[in-house]
Design a protein around this motif. Structure first.
Motif, PDB file in Angstrom:
ATOM      1  N   PHE A  32     -40.471 -18.958  -5.821  1.00 54.27           N
ATOM      2  CA  PHE A  32     -39.572 -19.262  -6.928  1.00 54.27           C
ATOM      3  C   PHE A  32     -39.978 -18.441  -8.143  1.00 54.27           C
ATOM      4  N   GLU A  33     -39.057 -17.623  -8.626  1.00 53.67           N
ATOM      5  CA  GLU A  33     -39.311 -16.754  -9.772  1.00 53.67           C
ATOM      6  C   GLU A  33     -38.780 -17.400 -11.051  1.00 53.67           C
ATOM      7  N   MET A  34     -39.386 -17.034 -12.173  1.00 56.92           N
ATOM      8  CA  MET A  34     -38.921 -17.536 -13.467  1.00 56.92           C
ATOM      9  C   MET A  34     -37.481 -17.096 -13.704  1.00 56.92           C
ATOM     10  N   ALA A  35     -36.676 -18.027 -14.216  1.00 59.59           N
ATOM     11  CA  ALA A  35     -35.271 -17.726 -14.487  1.00 59.59           C
ATOM     12  C   ALA A  35     -34.839 -18.339 -15.816  1.00 59.59           C
ATOM     13  N   GLY A  36     -35.791 -18.520 -16.723  1.00 56.66           N
ATOM     14  CA  GLY A  36     -35.454 -19.046 -18.030  1.00 56.66           C
ATOM     15  C   GLY A  36     -36.143 -20.367 -18.311  1.00 56.66           C
ATOM     16  N   ASN A  37     -35.652 -21.023 -19.350  1.00 57.95           N
ATOM     17  CA  ASN A  37     -36.205 -22.297 -19.770  1.00 57.95           C
ATOM     18  C   ASN A  37     -35.083 -23.312 -19.879  1.00 57.95           C
ATOM     19  N   CYS A  38     -35.458 -24.577 -19.946  1.00 58.36           N
ATOM     20  CA  CYS A  38     -34.476 -25.637 -20.137  1.00 58.36           C
ATOM     21  C   CYS A  38     -35.098 -26.722 -20.993  1.00 58.36           C
ATOM     22  N   GLU A  39     -34.259 -27.450 -21.714  1.00 57.94           N
ATOM     23  CA  GLU A  39     -34.704 -28.549 -22.557  1.00 57.94           C
ATOM     24  C   GLU A  39     -33.749 -29.709 -22.380  1.00 57.94           C
ATOM     25  N   ASP A  40     -34.309 -30.914 -22.386  1.00 57.42           N
ATOM     26  CA  ASP A  40     -33.520 -32.136 -22.323  1.00 57.42           C
ATOM     27  C   ASP A  40     -34.285 -33.181 -23.122  1.00 57.42           C
ATOM     28  N   GLY A  41     -33.877 -33.393 -24.363  1.00 55.56           N
ATOM     29  CA  GLY A  41     -34.620 -34.289 -25.241  1.00 55.56           C
ATOM     30  C   GLY A  41     -36.006 -33.722 -25.499  1.00 55.56           C
ATOM     31  N   MET A  42     -37.024 -34.512 -25.185  1.00 55.94           N
ATOM     32  CA  MET A  42     -38.416 -34.088 -25.383  1.00 55.94           C
ATOM     33  C   MET A  42     -38.913 -33.175 -24.255  1.00 55.94           C
ATOM     34  N   TYR A  43     -38.175 -33.136 -23.156  1.00 56.26           N
ATOM     35  CA  TYR A  43     -38.589 -32.341 -21.989  1.00 56.26           C
ATOM     36  C   TYR A  43     -38.351 -30.861 -22.234  1.00 56.26           C
ATOM     37  N   LYS A  44     -39.362 -30.066 -21.951  1.00 56.71           N
ATOM     38  CA  LYS A  44     -39.244 -28.607 -21.997  1.00 56.71           C
ATOM     39  C   LYS A  44     -39.723 -28.089 -20.639  1.00 56.71           C
ATOM     40  N   GLY A  45     -38.829 -27.389 -19.963  1.00 52.38           N
ATOM     41  CA  GLY A  45     -39.153 -26.938 -18.611  1.00 52.38           C
ATOM     42  C   GLY A  45     -38.975 -25.453 -18.400  1.00 52.38           C
ATOM     43  N   ASN A  46     -39.628 -24.980 -17.367  1.00 52.29           N
ATOM     44  CA  ASN A  46     -39.408 -23.623 -16.862  1.00 52.29           C
ATOM     45  C   ASN A  46     -38.413 -23.717 -15.731  1.00 52.29           C
ATOM     46  N   ARG A  47     -37.342 -22.964 -15.841  1.00 52.40           N
ATOM     47  CA  ARG A  47     -36.345 -22.907 -14.772  1.00 52.40           C
ATOM     48  C   ARG A  47     -36.792 -21.828 -13.797  1.00 52.40           C
ATOM     49  N   ARG A  48     -36.750 -22.157 -12.517  1.00 53.24           N
ATOM     50  CA  ARG A  48     -37.165 -21.213 -11.480  1.00 53.24           C
ATOM     51  C   ARG A  48     -36.086 -21.149 -10.401  1.00 53.24           C
ATOM     52  N   GLN A  49     -36.030 -20.027  -9.702  1.00 54.41           N
ATOM     53  CA  GLN A  49     -35.060 -19.878  -8.615  1.00 54.41           C
ATOM     54  C   GLN A  49     -35.630 -19.011  -7.516  1.00 54.41           C
ATOM     55  N   LYS A  50     -35.073 -19.240  -6.344  1.00 54.86           N
ATOM     56  CA  LYS A  50     -35.462 -18.460  -5.158  1.00 54.86           C
ATOM     57  C   LYS A  50     -34.190 -17.928  -4.522  1.00 54.86           C
ATOM     58  N   LYS A  51     -34.100 -16.627  -4.349  1.00 56.91           N
ATOM     59  CA  LYS A  51     -32.927 -16.020  -3.693  1.00 56.91           C
ATOM     60  C   LYS A  51     -32.981 -16.331  -2.209  1.00 56.91           C
ATOM     61  N   LEU A  52     -31.845 -16.799  -1.697  1.00 56.95           N
ATOM     62  CA  LEU A  52     -31.771 -17.175  -0.274  1.00 56.95           C
ATOM     63  C   LEU A  52     -31.159 -16.079   0.560  1.00 56.95           C
TER      64      LEU A  52
END
Length: 71
Positions: free
Chosen positions: A51-71
């Protein structure tokens, strides 16, 4: 949210494998997920699973790294 019990060795890999199988069956181009930006373990683990980095995401207090894997 989907998590594996800390002592369930191999459960994460099994869950990711099943999600990937379903995504392929549904003709999806990518499998995407996110994890907390501060979780060194998960960020490293997902990277090791392709899974490679594909950006960030936020939801309220949550801060996440968005990841994806090409199928």
């Amino acid at each position: 949210n989907l998590v594996a019990a800390p002592g369930a060795k191999g459960a994460g890999r099994e869950m990711l494998g099943e999600m990937e199988r379903i995504a392929r069956q549904e003709n999806k181009e990518f499998l995407r997920l996110d994890c907390d930006v501060d979780s060194e373990f998960l960020n490293s683990y997902y990277g090791s699973q392709g899974f490679e980095m594909a950006g960030n995401c936020e939801d309220g207090m949550y801060k996440g790294n968005r990841r994806q894997k090409k199928l």
